[in-house]
Design a protein around this motif. Structure first.
Motif, PDB file in Angstrom:
ATOM      1  N   ASP A  53      26.447 -15.269 -23.144  1.00 25.50           N
ATOM      2  CA  ASP A  53      26.669 -13.870 -23.516  1.00 25.50           C
ATOM      3  C   ASP A  53      28.168 -13.587 -23.531  1.00 25.50           C
ATOM      4  N   PRO A  54      28.755 -13.280 -24.704  1.00 22.47           N
ATOM      5  CA  PRO A  54      30.204 -13.078 -24.781  1.00 22.47           C
ATOM      6  C   PRO A  54      30.670 -11.673 -24.405  1.00 22.47           C
ATOM      7  N   THR A  55      29.800 -10.855 -23.833  1.00 19.29           N
ATOM      8  CA  THR A  55      30.197  -9.493 -23.451  1.00 19.29           C
ATOM      9  C   THR A  55      31.265  -9.543 -22.363  1.00 19.29           C
ATOM     10  N   PRO A  56      32.402  -8.840 -22.543  1.00 23.83           N
ATOM     11  CA  PRO A  56      33.463  -8.870 -21.530  1.00 23.83           C
ATOM     12  C   PRO A  56      32.999  -8.228 -20.231  1.00 23.83           C
ATOM     13  N   SER A  57      33.379  -8.826 -19.121  1.00 20.21           N
ATOM     14  CA  SER A  57      33.105  -8.236 -17.814  1.00 20.21           C
ATOM     15  C   SER A  57      34.265  -7.318 -17.441  1.00 20.21           C
ATOM     16  N   ARG A  58      34.067  -6.519 -16.416  1.00 19.29           N
ATOM     17  CA  ARG A  58      35.158  -5.665 -15.924  1.00 19.29           C
ATOM     18  C   ARG A  58      36.337  -6.522 -15.493  1.00 19.29           C
ATOM     19  N   ALA A  59      36.042  -7.671 -14.871  1.00 12.36           N
ATOM     20  CA  ALA A  59      37.123  -8.569 -14.445  1.00 12.36           C
ATOM     21  C   ALA A  59      37.881  -9.121 -15.650  1.00 12.36           C
ATOM     22  N   ASP A  60      37.162  -9.434 -16.747  1.00 10.80           N
ATOM     23  CA  ASP A  60      37.825  -9.914 -17.962  1.00 10.80           C
ATOM     24  C   ASP A  60      38.800  -8.872 -18.499  1.00 10.80           C
TER      25      ASP A  60
ATOM     26  N   ASP B 211      45.328 -11.446 -29.267  1.00 12.71           N
ATOM     27  CA  ASP B 211      43.901 -11.172 -29.096  1.00 12.71           C
ATOM     28  C   ASP B 211      43.407 -11.912 -27.863  1.00 12.71           C
ATOM     29  N   HIS B 212      42.247 -11.526 -27.415  1.00  8.61           N
ATOM     30  CA  HIS B 212      41.528 -12.260 -26.364  1.00  8.61           C
ATOM     31  C   HIS B 212      40.114 -12.472 -26.877  1.00  8.61           C
ATOM     32  N   LEU B 213      39.730 -13.724 -27.027  1.00  9.43           N
ATOM     33  CA  LEU B 213      38.414 -14.086 -27.537  1.00  9.43           C
ATOM     34  C   LEU B 213      37.538 -14.601 -26.407  1.00  9.43           C
ATOM     35  N   ILE B 214      36.307 -14.119 -26.358  1.00  7.15           N
ATOM     36  CA  ILE B 214      35.322 -14.675 -25.430  1.00  7.15           C
ATOM     37  C   ILE B 214      34.285 -15.410 -26.265  1.00  7.15           C
ATOM     38  N   ILE B 215      34.084 -16.675 -25.954  1.00  4.56           N
ATOM     39  CA  ILE B 215      33.179 -17.528 -26.717  1.00  4.56           C
ATOM     40  C   ILE B 215      31.831 -17.625 -25.999  1.00  4.56           C
ATOM     41  N   GLY B 216      30.769 -17.264 -26.722  1.00  4.24           N
ATOM     42  CA  GLY B 216      29.423 -17.412 -26.190  1.00  4.24           C
ATOM     43  C   GLY B 216      28.744 -18.602 -26.830  1.00  4.24           C
ATOM     44  N   LYS B 217      27.447 -18.529 -27.022  1.00  4.88           N
ATOM     45  CA  LYS B 217      26.706 -19.614 -27.651  1.00  4.88           C
ATOM     46  C   LYS B 217      26.053 -19.126 -28.934  1.00  4.88           C
ATOM     47  N   GLY B 218      25.635 -20.083 -29.743  1.00  2.20           N
ATOM     48  CA  GLY B 218      24.979 -19.725 -30.988  1.00  2.20           C
ATOM     49  C   GLY B 218      25.899 -19.047 -31.977  1.00  2.20           C
ATOM     50  N   GLY B 219      27.219 -19.352 -31.897  1.00  3.85           N
ATOM     51  CA  GLY B 219      28.176 -18.757 -32.823  1.00  3.85           C
ATOM     52  C   GLY B 219      28.631 -17.365 -32.444  1.00  3.85           C
ATOM     53  N   ARG B 220      28.203 -16.855 -31.294  1.00  5.63           N
ATOM     54  CA  ARG B 220      28.590 -15.502 -30.882  1.00  5.63           C
ATOM     55  C   ARG B 220      29.950 -15.514 -30.193  1.00  5.63           C
ATOM     56  N   HIS B 221      30.716 -14.465 -30.435  1.00  9.17           N
ATOM     57  CA  HIS B 221      31.999 -14.305 -29.757  1.00  9.17           C
ATOM     58  C   HIS B 221      32.350 -12.824 -29.710  1.00  9.17           C
ATOM     59  N   THR B 222      33.298 -12.477 -28.852  1.00  3.02           N
ATOM     60  CA  THR B 222      33.809 -11.108 -28.774  1.00  3.02           C
ATOM     61  C   THR B 222      35.322 -11.150 -28.912  1.00  3.02           C
ATOM     62  N   SER B 223      35.850 -10.286 -29.765  1.00  2.00           N
ATOM     63  CA  SER B 223      37.287 -10.131 -29.934  1.00  2.00           C
ATOM     64  C   SER B 223      37.717  -8.836 -29.255  1.00  2.00           C
ATOM     65  N   PHE B 224      38.634  -8.937 -28.289  1.00  2.00           N
ATOM     66  CA  PHE B 224      39.130  -7.733 -27.622  1.00  2.00           C
ATOM     67  C   PHE B 224      39.816  -6.811 -28.622  1.00  2.00           C
ATOM     68  N   LYS B 225      40.510  -7.385 -29.590  1.00  2.00           N
ATOM     69  CA  LYS B 225      41.212  -6.594 -30.580  1.00  2.00           C
ATOM     70  C   LYS B 225      40.218  -5.822 -31.436  1.00  2.00           C
ATOM     71  N   ALA B 226      39.146  -6.502 -31.868  1.00  2.00           N
ATOM     72  CA  ALA B 226      38.142  -5.829 -32.697  1.00  2.00           C
ATOM     73  C   ALA B 226      37.409  -4.753 -31.920  1.00  2.00           C
ATOM     74  N   GLN B 227      37.256  -4.965 -30.614  1.00  3.05           N
ATOM     75  CA  GLN B 227      36.554  -3.990 -29.762  1.00  3.05           C
ATOM     76  C   GLN B 227      37.495  -2.906 -29.224  1.00  3.05           C
ATOM     77  N   ARG B 228      38.763  -2.961 -29.642  1.00  4.15           N
ATOM     78  CA  ARG B 228      39.794  -2.029 -29.192  1.00  4.15           C
ATOM     79  C   ARG B 228      39.963  -2.028 -27.679  1.00  4.15           C
ATOM     80  N   LEU B 229      39.850  -3.209 -27.125  1.00  2.00           N
ATOM     81  CA  LEU B 229      40.083  -3.382 -25.689  1.00  2.00           C
ATOM     82  C   LEU B 229      41.484  -3.914 -25.431  1.00  2.00           C
ATOM     83  N   LEU B 230      42.225  -4.115 -26.501  1.00  2.00           N
ATOM     84  CA  LEU B 230      43.565  -4.662 -26.402  1.00  2.00           C
ATOM     85  C   LEU B 230      44.546  -3.784 -27.151  1.00  2.00           C
TER      86      LEU B 230
END
Length: 294
Positions: A248-255, A275-294
């Motif tokens: 699950d590439p969902t960012p944690s509070r610690a991330d 950017d900060h990328l979190i890599i999950g499985k099955g091709g899933r990822h989260t971009s902090f920049k795209a999520q406006r977390l950066l």
């Protein structure tokens, strides 16, 4: 012939970079279907030998006096050379790798068992050596260093080729290739890994390094070390990348908090965190920049 397995689609290396963990290989084909154990030290109550498929009916034109494996290797090689890899199932590609492990025995049962055990072809060729060593099926074993290295070199070569597609190239022009590389390198890692991608003033990737390795749910990250290494490489910006072994590439509070600390340290010396990328499985990822977390 056994039933078909469903197919699916999923550099210049700086000192200290480790290759793990491929766009040319399929994604997850199936969940792990059998317990894993070593032939040398089987777990209590578990067999050392991997379960294999039941014998298939002989193909048309073959009899019990003429086993299916007579000429099988030559047929696979001809099909591969004449029609390409798409004409072969994943287990058949793995069979061709395993030809070097056993010169005489039928390696198909081991190829199929390995894919079931590790989930897909990419999982097999990137499995940790200690998990591969000693596994066997129908008398064919990965019991030697040569056998384990024969399997793992395929994953290492594929990952190195993917890395070459992104290193020394503008990141924005090869963003999907970069995501594919990060997924291939990190998605199957059993523990968290923190990777740094260093960019120059033209956003060209100049170095790819693994800074830290952690546990199944935590990686210690030191902002000062991130900044220090960027300055040593004369980098202008950095892309942070880490994986979530849970898938699950969902960012944690610690991330999120850790990223803020790195950004503050980087801003102090004029370094940009792209950017900060979190890599999950099955091709899933989260971009902090795209999520406006950066």
């Amino acid at each position: 012939m056994a039933g078909k397995t469903e197919k699916s689609g999923t550099g210049r290396r700086a000192a200290g970079t480790g290759l793990s963990d491929a766009n040319g290989f399929p994604d997850l084909l199936a969940s792990v279907a059998a317990p894993l154990t070593s032939a040398a030290e089987p777990a209590a109550g578990l067999p050392a030998e991997l379960p294999v498929d039941p014998p298939a009916e002989p193909p048309v034109g073959e009899t019990e006096d003429e086993p299916h494996y007579i000429g099988h290797r030559d047929r696979l090689r001809r099909r591969f050379l004449n029609r390409g890899s798409d004409a072969l199932e994943d287990y058949e590609l793995l069979e061709m790798v395993l030809f070097a492990v056993s010169a005489q025995r039928d390696v198909k049962p081991l190829a199929k068992a390995l894919i079931r055990t590790f989930g897909d072809l990419w999982g097999v060729v990137n499995a940790p050596p200690e998990r591969l060593r000693g596994l066997k099926a129908e008398g064919v074993s990965l019991g030697t260093d040569n056998a384990v290295a024969t399997v793992r070199i395929v994953g290492a070569a594929a990952l190195r080729a993917m890395q070459k597609r992104v290193i020394d190239r503008p990141v924005l022009a090869s963003w999907q290739a970069l995501l594919d590389y990060c997924a291939a390198a990190m998605a199957h890692e059993p523990t968290e890994q923190f990777r740094l991608l260093f960019l120059d003033r033209k956003n060209i990737l100049i170095a790819d390094e693994v800074q830290q390795r952690g546990t199944v749910d935590h990686t210690p990250v030191y902002p000062r070390e991130v900044v220090k290494r960027a300055l040593e490489l004369a980098a202008s910006s950095v892309i942070l990348v880490h994986n979530h072994p849970s898938g699950d590439p969902t960012p944690s509070r610690a991330d999120i908090e850790m990223t803020k600390e790195i950004v503050r340290a980087a801003n102090a010396v004029g370094l940009t965190i792209h950017d900060h990328l979190i890599i999950g499985k099955g091709g899933r990822h989260t971009s902090f920049k795209a999520q406006r977390l950066l």
